[in-house]
Design an enzyme around this catalytic site. Sequence first.
Site, mmCIF file in Angstrom:
data_model
loop_
_atom_site.group_PDB
_atom_site.id
_atom_site.type_symbol
_atom_site.label_atom_id
_atom_site.label_comp_id
_atom_site.label_asym_id
_atom_site.label_seq_id
_atom_site.Cartn_x
_atom_site.Cartn_y
_atom_site.Cartn_z
ATOM 1 N N LYS A 58 -6.957 -57.335 31.482
ATOM 2 C CA LYS A 58 -7.692 -56.183 30.986
ATOM 3 C C LYS A 58 -6.778 -54.988 31.141
ATOM 4 C CE LYS A 58 -11.048 -54.033 33.318
ATOM 5 N NZ LYS A 58 -12.402 -53.713 33.832
ATOM 6 N N ASN A 93 -29.683 -40.470 45.981
ATOM 7 C CA ASN A 93 -28.480 -39.905 45.388
ATOM 8 C C ASN A 93 -28.287 -38.502 45.938
ATOM 9 O OD1 ASN A 93 -26.283 -40.296 43.437
ATOM 10 N ND2 ASN A 93 -27.165 -38.518 42.418
ATOM 11 N N GLY A 116 -17.556 -55.782 46.808
ATOM 12 C CA GLY A 116 -17.169 -56.074 45.416
ATOM 13 C C GLY A 116 -16.073 -55.132 44.966
ATOM 14 N N THR A 137 -16.234 -49.040 45.821
ATOM 15 C CA THR A 137 -14.937 -48.752 46.427
ATOM 16 C C THR A 137 -13.862 -49.677 45.878
ATOM 17 O OG1 THR A 137 -15.930 -47.881 48.439
ATOM 18 C CG2 THR A 137 -13.676 -48.671 48.619
ATOM 19 N N HIS A 169 -23.907 -43.933 35.725
ATOM 20 C CA HIS A 169 -24.109 -44.846 34.602
ATOM 21 C C HIS A 169 -24.154 -46.302 35.080
ATOM 22 C CE1 HIS A 169 -23.749 -46.350 30.522
ATOM 23 N NE2 HIS A 169 -22.673 -47.035 30.846
ATOM 24 N N GLN A 170 -23.238 -46.654 36.004
ATOM 25 C CA GLN A 170 -23.151 -48.043 36.456
ATOM 26 C C GLN A 170 -24.369 -48.451 37.291
ATOM 27 O OE1 GLN A 170 -20.876 -50.272 35.488
ATOM 28 N NE2 GLN A 170 -21.800 -51.889 36.712
ATOM 29 N N LYS A 184 -11.259 -44.538 49.350
ATOM 30 C CA LYS A 184 -12.679 -44.474 48.997
ATOM 31 C C LYS A 184 -13.522 -45.191 50.056
ATOM 32 C CE LYS A 184 -12.973 -43.997 43.946
ATOM 33 N NZ LYS A 184 -13.595 -44.670 42.766
ATOM 34 N N MET A 200 -20.359 -51.729 45.857
ATOM 35 C CA MET A 200 -19.716 -51.938 44.553
ATOM 36 C C MET A 200 -18.862 -50.754 44.098
ATOM 37 S SD MET A 200 -20.878 -54.922 44.228
ATOM 38 C CE MET A 200 -20.072 -55.255 42.663
#
Lengths: 321, 321
Positions: free
Chosen positions: B67, B159, B292, B221, B137-138, B226, B219
């Site tokens: 990718k 959030n 992940g 990092t 969005h994710q 991060k 999911m």
Amino acid sequence: MYIVPEKEIAALVTRQDSFDAVEKVFASMAAKTAYNFPVIREAIGHADALYGFKSGFDRQALNLGLKSGGYWPGNMAKGLTNHQSTVFLFDADTGKCNAVVGGNLLTALRTAAAAAVSVAHLARKDARVLGIVGAGHQATFQLRAVAEQRNFERVVAWNRSPEKLANLAAVAKELGLPFQSVSLEELGAQADVIVTIISSHEAVLKDIHVKPGTHIACMGTDTKGKQEVEAALVARATVFTDEIAQSVTIGECQHAVAAGTLAQADIAELGAVINGNHAGRSNDDEVTLFDGTGVGLQDLAVASAAVELAVLKGVAIEVAF
Amino acid sequence: MYIVPEKEIAALVTRQDSFDAVEKVFASMAAKTAYNFPVIREAIGHADALYGFKSGFDRQALNLGLKSGGYWPGNMAKGLTNHQSTVFLFDADTGKCNAVVGGNLLTALRTAAAAAVSVAHLARKDARVLGIVGAGHQATFQLRAVAEQRNFERVVAWNRSPEKLANLAAVAKELGLPFQSVSLEELGAQADVIVTIISSHEAVLKDIHVKPGTHIACMGTDTKGKQEVEAALVARATVFTDEIAQSVTIGECQHAVAAGTLAQADIAELGAVINGNHAGRSNDDEVTLFDGTGVGLQDLAVASAAVELAVLKGVAIEVAF
């Protein structure tokens, strides 16, 4: 997105197009406006294949992307070329893929163009005898591209199996140049320009073979352990390369550097000569050597030229992507 | 060569397709029949873009390729997604490129599928409350994919800017699940499964927040520096990941490893659980955590599924290449 299939390349991209593209990107590399990303190369454990990527970004030409593919030794038996590659170009302003280009012939053209660019900028202007070491498929591309750079009067060539030189002889004949199969001693004594294009793990062309004033383009070494010419010859020569980092690790210079007879600082970028920041050859007796290791930016440069020409000639396949 | 444009993906690849593809490739990775090549990631010095490749080879599925793409922060102003990617698949038997697939939606699907696979294999069967940390969005993809894995009765979410949770609330409503915006303390006290999907450089979810028995899928990092959850929480949990090498360097585990509270040997591959070589959760009070990090093989797996479905449904564009 434009698709330029492999079969279209031969009618699209000339040796001059390849020369211009490679000369320009070497210049951009030396000006630090273009750089190659790390090379990925993996023995994938299937079909004995070597697969990987060469990639980079040229900020001047806005060429971004990669060549991917590799070496599939079983392909020949299937009627396919063992070396398979595809070039993918991306829009540097958006990250969208904007072209997919067949990379097999382009790889041969850009490798030959690199040698030709080195000859154009480093060989003596009065060079008359062209020597080729090697007789593989790529050797014919080298001969065609380099022959155009000086007023050569004849070609001498050496190969471990001299009978395989027939291909080269045929190309020389087509170019109107007398051709002779010779020993390495004879080749070195006669040739003003030598291109080595073999896959070898020990030096074939020795320091003692080469006369003063010769320009040598070493085009066959792109892996750790490979070698075409004696390290002493590299140490004696004024050395130029496409990318110094590759030259000292996987290129012809790896051996002289390991022997301690060549320092990384002694190697100049061919692009610096193109840019006028390095004088290049300083006298008629100097031996100059170009270590052509092959970089991803060359692939992007010729592929970008191919796309431009394909669009112009209406043979690019446009797909809404 | 098949082309599957980005716009076709939504109608082709379901969450179940993505789940199956990702589950299978995680299993192949743990069985050592699939591996990822080194990741290339470059700040190219143009358009503030990050560009690179994730690539690999799955010998079981014969998925080979990469990718490529990256992050172009100025795209939104042009009406384009900031994250742009394209997947290129190669024939493992010949090295020829055989598919070019739009990779934007596939990336969202494969990332959500990874969390869903972790929940399917590691969360308590009686999990009833799903917690989401993040509202980008994710996050909506994560909610849809994970919600299908257990008989969840409600969703709680946190959030930093709670007003941005409207998107998640709408998805929960569509799924028929009551939705509540909560504090991190409330979220940890109530949720049986937590998905964190934020881009943060400091821990948001703390060890003290999380009750026994929880499964957490981290999911967000994928870069050095991060962090989503406190290192002490990682140290307390039984830890699983997609790829251990990435987990300890650029994944959520980097911090606990740096703190010395987690050893690389303590991290298991999720694929080992799928293969039955690791028991997974051992009791109802255990905290399990899936790191992940996102691997190229996931992209190849879902892209390969997309090509198969596109050919089946007649929407793949075939180009003689």
